[in-house]
Structures are given as C-alpha cells and as structure tokens.
Write a protein that holds these residues in place. Structure first.
Motif, PDB file in Angstrom:
ATOM      1  N   ILE A 182       0.833  -1.209   0.000  1.00 40.87           N
ATOM      2  CA  ILE A 182       0.000   0.000   0.000  1.00 40.87           C
ATOM      3  C   ILE A 182       0.864   1.253   0.000  1.00 40.87           C
ATOM      4  N   ILE A 183       1.940   1.233   0.798  1.00 37.54           N
ATOM      5  CA  ILE A 183       2.834   2.400   0.840  1.00 37.54           C
ATOM      6  C   ILE A 183       3.432   2.653  -0.541  1.00 37.54           C
ATOM      7  N   PHE A 184       3.925   1.589  -1.179  1.00 39.51           N
ATOM      8  CA  PHE A 184       4.475   1.747  -2.518  1.00 39.51           C
ATOM      9  C   PHE A 184       3.409   2.246  -3.496  1.00 39.51           C
ATOM     10  N   PHE A 185       2.224   1.638  -3.440  1.00 38.43           N
ATOM     11  CA  PHE A 185       1.177   1.932  -4.417  1.00 38.43           C
ATOM     12  C   PHE A 185       0.654   3.364  -4.295  1.00 38.43           C
ATOM     13  N   VAL A 186       0.540   3.873  -3.079  1.00 39.55           N
ATOM     14  CA  VAL A 186      -0.048   5.198  -2.866  1.00 39.55           C
ATOM     15  C   VAL A 186       1.018   6.286  -2.669  1.00 39.55           C
ATOM     16  N   SER A 187       1.999   6.007  -1.823  1.00 34.17           N
ATOM     17  CA  SER A 187       2.969   7.045  -1.461  1.00 34.17           C
ATOM     18  C   SER A 187       3.975   7.351  -2.567  1.00 34.17           C
ATOM     19  N   LEU A 188       4.404   6.323  -3.304  1.00 36.23           N
ATOM     20  CA  LEU A 188       5.411   6.560  -4.346  1.00 36.23           C
ATOM     21  C   LEU A 188       4.914   7.492  -5.450  1.00 36.23           C
ATOM     22  N   PRO A 189       3.718   7.256  -6.031  1.00 37.68           N
ATOM     23  CA  PRO A 189       3.262   8.200  -7.060  1.00 37.68           C
ATOM     24  C   PRO A 189       2.974   9.600  -6.517  1.00 37.68           C
ATOM     25  N   MET A 190       2.517   9.683  -5.256  1.00 41.13           N
ATOM     26  CA  MET A 190       2.293  11.002  -4.656  1.00 41.13           C
ATOM     27  C   MET A 190       3.612  11.746  -4.499  1.00 41.13           C
ATOM     28  N   THR A 191       4.637  11.025  -4.045  1.00 47.22           N
ATOM     29  CA  THR A 191       5.960  11.641  -3.860  1.00 47.22           C
ATOM     30  C   THR A 191       6.523  12.127  -5.188  1.00 47.22           C
ATOM     31  N   LEU A 192       6.504  11.255  -6.188  1.00 43.41           N
ATOM     32  CA  LEU A 192       7.041  11.626  -7.497  1.00 43.41           C
ATOM     33  C   LEU A 192       6.211  12.730  -8.146  1.00 43.41           C
ATOM     34  N   GLY A 193       4.899  12.684  -7.943  1.00 40.83           N
ATOM     35  CA  GLY A 193       4.027  13.707  -8.516  1.00 40.83           C
ATOM     36  C   GLY A 193       4.311  15.088  -7.933  1.00 40.83           C
ATOM     37  N   ILE A 194       4.437  15.154  -6.603  1.00 39.44           N
ATOM     38  CA  ILE A 194       4.718  16.447  -5.966  1.00 39.44           C
ATOM     39  C   ILE A 194       6.132  16.915  -6.316  1.00 39.44           C
ATOM     40  N   TRP A 195       7.069  15.955  -6.430  1.00 42.75           N
ATOM     41  CA  TRP A 195       8.433  16.317  -6.873  1.00 42.75           C
ATOM     42  C   TRP A 195       8.380  16.950  -8.263  1.00 42.75           C
ATOM     43  N   PHE A 196       7.637  16.328  -9.169  1.00 45.27           N
ATOM     44  CA  PHE A 196       7.523  16.831 -10.539  1.00 45.27           C
ATOM     45  C   PHE A 196       6.893  18.222 -10.572  1.00 45.27           C
ATOM     46  N   LEU A 197       5.934  18.452  -9.683  1.00 50.34           N
ATOM     47  CA  LEU A 197       5.206  19.728  -9.646  1.00 50.34           C
ATOM     48  C   LEU A 197       5.645  20.612  -8.473  1.00 50.34           C
ATOM     49  N   SER A 198       6.855  20.370  -7.962  1.00 48.55           N
ATOM     50  CA  SER A 198       7.304  21.048  -6.730  1.00 48.55           C
ATOM     51  C   SER A 198       7.245  22.569  -6.826  1.00 48.55           C
ATOM     52  N   SER A 199       7.613  23.117  -7.982  1.00 48.72           N
ATOM     53  CA  SER A 199       7.590  24.581  -8.135  1.00 48.72           C
ATOM     54  C   SER A 199       6.167  25.121  -8.034  1.00 48.72           C
ATOM     55  N   SER A 200       5.237  24.462  -8.716  1.00 51.92           N
ATOM     56  CA  SER A 200       3.840  24.912  -8.698  1.00 51.92           C
ATOM     57  C   SER A 200       3.200  24.699  -7.331  1.00 51.92           C
ATOM     58  N   VAL A 201       3.509  23.548  -6.694  1.00 50.01           N
ATOM     59  CA  VAL A 201       2.940  23.261  -5.365  1.00 50.01           C
ATOM     60  C   VAL A 201       3.396  24.308  -4.367  1.00 50.01           C
ATOM     61  N   TRP A 202       4.685  24.617  -4.368  1.00 48.39           N
ATOM     62  CA  TRP A 202       5.208  25.619  -3.424  1.00 48.39           C
ATOM     63  C   TRP A 202       4.606  27.000  -3.715  1.00 48.39           C
ATOM     64  N   THR A 203       4.510  27.332  -4.989  1.00 45.14           N
ATOM     65  CA  THR A 203       3.974  28.649  -5.372  1.00 45.14           C
ATOM     66  C   THR A 203       2.531  28.812  -4.922  1.00 45.14           C
ATOM     67  N   ILE A 204       1.732  27.753  -5.080  1.00 45.14           N
ATOM     68  CA  ILE A 204       0.317  27.805  -4.681  1.00 45.14           C
ATOM     69  C   ILE A 204       0.182  28.161  -3.203  1.00 45.14           C
ATOM     70  N   PHE A 205       0.983  27.534  -2.359  1.00 47.43           N
ATOM     71  CA  PHE A 205       0.807  27.702  -0.919  1.00 47.43           C
ATOM     72  C   PHE A 205       1.612  28.864  -0.334  1.00 47.43           C
ATOM     73  N   TYR A 206       2.802  29.096  -0.859  1.00 51.06           N
ATOM     74  CA  TYR A 206       3.685  30.077  -0.210  1.00 51.06           C
ATOM     75  C   TYR A 206       4.157  31.206  -1.131  1.00 51.06           C
ATOM     76  N   GLY A 207       3.847  31.112  -2.413  1.00 48.28           N
ATOM     77  CA  GLY A 207       4.379  32.093  -3.352  1.00 48.28           C
ATOM     78  C   GLY A 207       5.717  31.620  -3.898  1.00 48.28           C
ATOM     79  N   TYR A 208       6.043  32.013  -5.121  1.00 42.95           N
ATOM     80  CA  TYR A 208       7.280  31.505  -5.748  1.00 42.95           C
ATOM     81  C   TYR A 208       8.519  32.107  -5.102  1.00 42.95           C
TER      82      TYR A 208
END
Length: 543
Positions: A339-365
């Motif tokens: 379950i950890i691999f199935f759920v956490s791995l894609p979430m981790t890689l997804g947020i890594w891929f979108l890290s700039s946008s995720v940070w900008t949304i919450f805290y500003g670039y």
C-alpha cells in the motif's frame, strides 16, 4: 459505530488524516500572507518545540491503550479494558499537566538554546511568549489522544477520524481569523498574532475532546462498557493493569519522543551550522523553517497514508499476534508495504515533478525554497517505511528492536548533520542539502535493518510482495516519463498562483489517468488492496 477491517480502517483513517493535512496546509496561504516570513519562522519555532512535548505527553499511552483494548477485546475481557481506559486517563492527565508546567516555566531557556546570541531575527522574548501560549494545548491534547486510542482499540476508525478533522478545522479557523483580527484589525504586534494562532491548538483539542467523549457515552452497549467481569479477569487487578499500561506505553513514548526530536536536531544545528559556514542569518532561518515546518506540512500529505496505516495496523496486528496467527501477521505486513508503494510513491514523485507549482500555490514563488523543497519531498517515501516499520515492530512486542533502531538513527542524525553540511560545501553543493541527505541515509539503513529483523522473527516472506512492487515502480517510471515528455511539448508555465494551479490540475489528471489505467490493466488494485475490499468499495461507489 462499527468495527472495520484492516484495509477499511486504514482507508478511513487515511482519508481523515489527509483531510486534516489538507486543512493544515490550505490555511498556510492566508496565514503567511498575514504574518509574513518573520512571523512564519516564529510560528515554526513554537510548533517544533511543542510537538516534542505533545508527543511525550500524548502519543505513547494512547497507542498503548489501543494495543491493550484490542488485546482484551479479542479475549472478551471487557471489564478489564474499561478499567485500563480509566487508569490510562488518570496517567495521561498527569503527564499533560507536568509537560505544560515544564514547557511554560522553561520557555526562556529553550528559546535561548534555539537562537543563542544570534541577532537580526526573532528575539528570545518573542519565542518565549509563543511557546508559553502553545503549551496550554498540553492540558487537552493528551486526554483527547487516549480517548481516540480507546476507540481505535475496538477497531472503530470513523469517530477518531472525524475527531481529527474537527480538531484541525477549529484550529485553522482560530489561526487564520485570530491572526488577521489581531494584526489587521486591532493593530497588535506580529508576536501577539502568532501567539493567538498557536492558541488554536488548544481550542481545537478541547472541541474535539467534547465530540469524542459524547460519541463514547452514546455507544456504551456497542463498546460493551457495562459488561460484568469474567472469572479470568479477577487476576487482572488495577495494579496489574497499571503495570501493563506503563509497560506498553514506555516504548511508544520513547519512540514518539525520539521521532519528534528528529526535527529538533535541525532546530539546534541548522541555523548555527549554516551561519558558521558563512550563510546569512535570514537565509539560515528560512532553510530551517522549510525543513521543519512549511516543507514538512506538504510532506505530511504523503505521510498521512502512513499514519492511517499505522492507526489501523496496531489493533489488527495485535489481534493476530494475540491469536498466534503469524501467517496473518506476515500478510498484513506485506500488504502494508504494498500500500505504501502503491499510494505514497506516485504522490511523492508527482509532488516532486510539480514542486515549483505546489510551493507557489501555498507560499508564493521563491527559487531557493522551491529548490530545497523539490529535494526535501523525496525523503517522504523513506520516512513512510521507517515510521510504519518502527510502530509495527513495537506493536509486535519487540520494543527493544524498535527503540534501538530509532535511537541509532537519531544519534547518527545528530552526529552527521553538521559534518554533512561541511561535506556538501566541500564538494561544491549548497551546505543546507546536507541535512536532508543525512535524514534519508540514516532512515534508509534503519528500514533495511527492520525488514531483516521482522523476517527473522516472524518468517515473513517478502517474495509475495516482490512482483506487485516491481510493477508499481515500473508504472511510476512510465507515468513520470510521460509527464516529462508532455512538459517538453507544452513548455513551462509562468510562476504565478493561477498558472501553478492550472499546471497542477492538468498534470494531476493526466498522471492519475496513466497510473490508474496501467494499474487496472496489471491487476494491481486487487493485488494491493485484496479483491474482497475492491469489490465492496466498487459496490458502494455504484450505489
């Protein structure tokens, strides 16, 4: 209230925790805009120190209570479980009171340990004030936590999950509206605004406690609170129950204490270490706030899966171990890993891929923050395995292994933190990446060791999880590669909140479709969650 299976309990607990974490990061957008960077750093100081005392006074006994209740409930010792709950409440109220007094009295000394004689940022008096305000939460958090543990021990996960959401929602309301009114309406200081925000933890805990106690009182028959004691229970005197609770609690308390002070290693070494290497005080404080508070809040979305699994696995695995069903113990551990691999791995890689946008949304670039966060998010997959394996090992009555592993990793973290900063600078990499590398290294070694010990003790066959895990890794690789190709074709989005939100929506939809279709075609849903759970879930969804 009804009992839940392991996967159902994990699902319900995870949903509740994810909602809490989403609330916990959404408020950051207006909150940081209200109090600014200096106020955000001050808030992170208070919350990091408070979390240590909250863990010490509220985490160990509730986990032990869930384990005790699950054990006695399995054996049909309902009177014993009620007496254990009563004794546990008395112990934890006392611990909470002691923790509050210590934190309130010694707040100035703790503040000095954090910043020493360094000037140019928050003052010792500022930090002292907010620590004292947040210490009041220690009067309510412990008794709320043990009440959750009592219900979880019955394998009833819905009420604790709702209590978590209520606690977080009230806390967020106080944080945002309280800080806004204090600073913008009444024109008081940033320190006062942060103090009001930290008081939200106290209010949220109080309201959630009222809710969960009301639910417990309304479900006395289901919880079998008025059952007459069996003959076998007579030997379980209050003294015996007290000793058992303490015996079960101590490992959980020590585990949570050591786990909490992982962040305090950074609190006490990052600013001084970076300033010693020639970095500016403001930059050093900013790096510290990213790894201990603001980046961690985003990481917690992923770690919510782990916490949901942990909440569910403790009573379920204790039940299996009590019945000496070690095959089921092995199956639950393997299922947890999948379950950890199935759920956490894609979430981790997804947020890594979108890290700039995720940070900008919450805290500003901010280029520096984005760079640090994009590396920092990768440690969550290792964190996930580390946390759940430590708790599982302890739940299976192997506290020495769990504690020695956790303590060993903490000692290595404390020893290597500053040297790794120096090493990073020596090889031409920014020194602050060293603190993340250190955490990843020591926790990875711990995960390998725990997997080995569990296999040796319970003859766990990890081979049954090997094929699904390989499938999951390959599908994640295909998903990320596809997103990268699409980004090359589309190009980069501007670094504004609106465009960042648009980028997150587009790539998230594409990523979920790719991952979901490939998982379905490779039968991963059934292999990870069991066919029975998937069928039950789809039936409810169709309705």
């Amino acid at each position: 209230m009804k009992k839940n299976s392991f996967v159902e309990g994990a699902f319900i607990s995870t949903i509740g925790i994810v909602l809490c974490k989403i609330l916990g990061i959404i408020y950051v957008i207006p909150f940081r805009a209200i109090i600014g960077t200096k106020g955000a750093i001050l808030y992170s100081y208070a919350y990091t120190i408070y979390s240590v005392f909250a863990s010490l006074s509220s985490t160990g006994i509730p986990s032990a209570m869930a384990k005790t209740v699950s054990e006695y409930n399995t054996l049909g010792y309902y009177d014993a479980q009620e007496r254990a709950y009563k004794i546990g409440k008395q112990i934890i109220v006392l611990l909470g009171l002691i923790s509050f007094i210590i934190l309130f009295i010694f707040a100035p000394q703790i503040s000095y340990l954090i910043i020493g004689d360094i000037e140019g940022g928050n003052t010792i008096s500022d930090i002292t004030f907010v620590i004292r305000v947040i210490s009041t939460a220690l009067l309510f958090i412990p008794i709320l936590s043990i009440s959750k543990g009592y219900v979880q021990g019955h394998r009833m996960m819905t009420v604790p999950a709702i209590a978590n959401v209520i606690e977080q929602l009230i806390r967020v309301i106080v944080i945002v509206f309280g800080s806004f009114l204090t600073l913008k309406v009444f024109n008081l200081s940033i320190t006062t605004a942060v103090g009001v925000a930290t008081f939200g933890a106290t209010v949220g805990a109080f309201v959630a406690y009222i809710y969960i106690i009301n639910k417990i009182n309304k479900n006395k028959e289901i919880l079998k609170r008025n059952e007459k004691p069996k003959i076998e229970e007579k030997k379980l005197t209050n003294k015996v129950l007290f000793k058992r609770i303490v015996k079960y609690s101590l490992p959980f308390i020590l585990i949570e204490l050591i786990r909490s002070i992982y962040n305090t290693v950074d609190v006490f070494t990052v600013v001084r270490g970076l300033v010693g290497l020639g970095y500016d005080v403001y930059l050093a404080e900013n790096i510290l706030s990213i790894v201990t508070t603001w980046g961690s809040k985003l990481n917690m979305i992923i770690l919510s899966v782990t916490f949901g699994l942990t909440i569910s696995i403790i009573p379920n695995i204790v039940r299996s171990a009590t019945l000496k069903d070690y095959k089921d113990v092995s199956n639950k551990i393997n299922q947890t890993l999948k379950i950890i691999f199935f759920v956490s791995l894609p979430m981790t890689l997804g947020i890594w891929f979108l890290s700039s946008s995720v940070w900008t949304i919450f805290y500003g670039y901010d280029a520096l923050s984005v760079n640090v966060f994009s590396f920092f998010i990768l440690q969550t997959i290792i964190n996930s395995f580390f946390y759940v394996l430590v708790d599982t090992t302890n739940a299976l009555n192997n506290p020495k292994i769990a504690l020695s592993t956790l303590l060993g990793s903490f000692i290595l973290k404390a020893i290597l933190n500053i040297p790794m900063m120096h090493f990073m600078k020596f090889i031409g990499i920014e020194a602050y990446y060293g603190i993340i590398v250190t955490t990843m290294l020591v926790q990875f070694l711990s995960v390998i060791y725990l997997l080995y010990k569990l296999k040796k003790l319970y003859n766990i066959n990890y081979k049954i999880s090997l094929v699904p895990i390989i499938k999951i890794i390959l599908i994640n690789g295909i998903m990320i590669l596809s997103l990268m190709i699409i980004r090359l074709l589309i190009g980069s989005f501007p670094t504004t909140r609106l465009y960042s939100l648009l980028e997150i929506i587009i790539y998230s939809i594409i990523g979920v479709i790719i991952y979901g279709l490939l998982s379905f075609k490779n039968n991963l849903f059934n292999e990870v969650f069991t066919e029975q759970f998937v069928n039950r879930f789809t039936k409810k969804f169709r309705r």
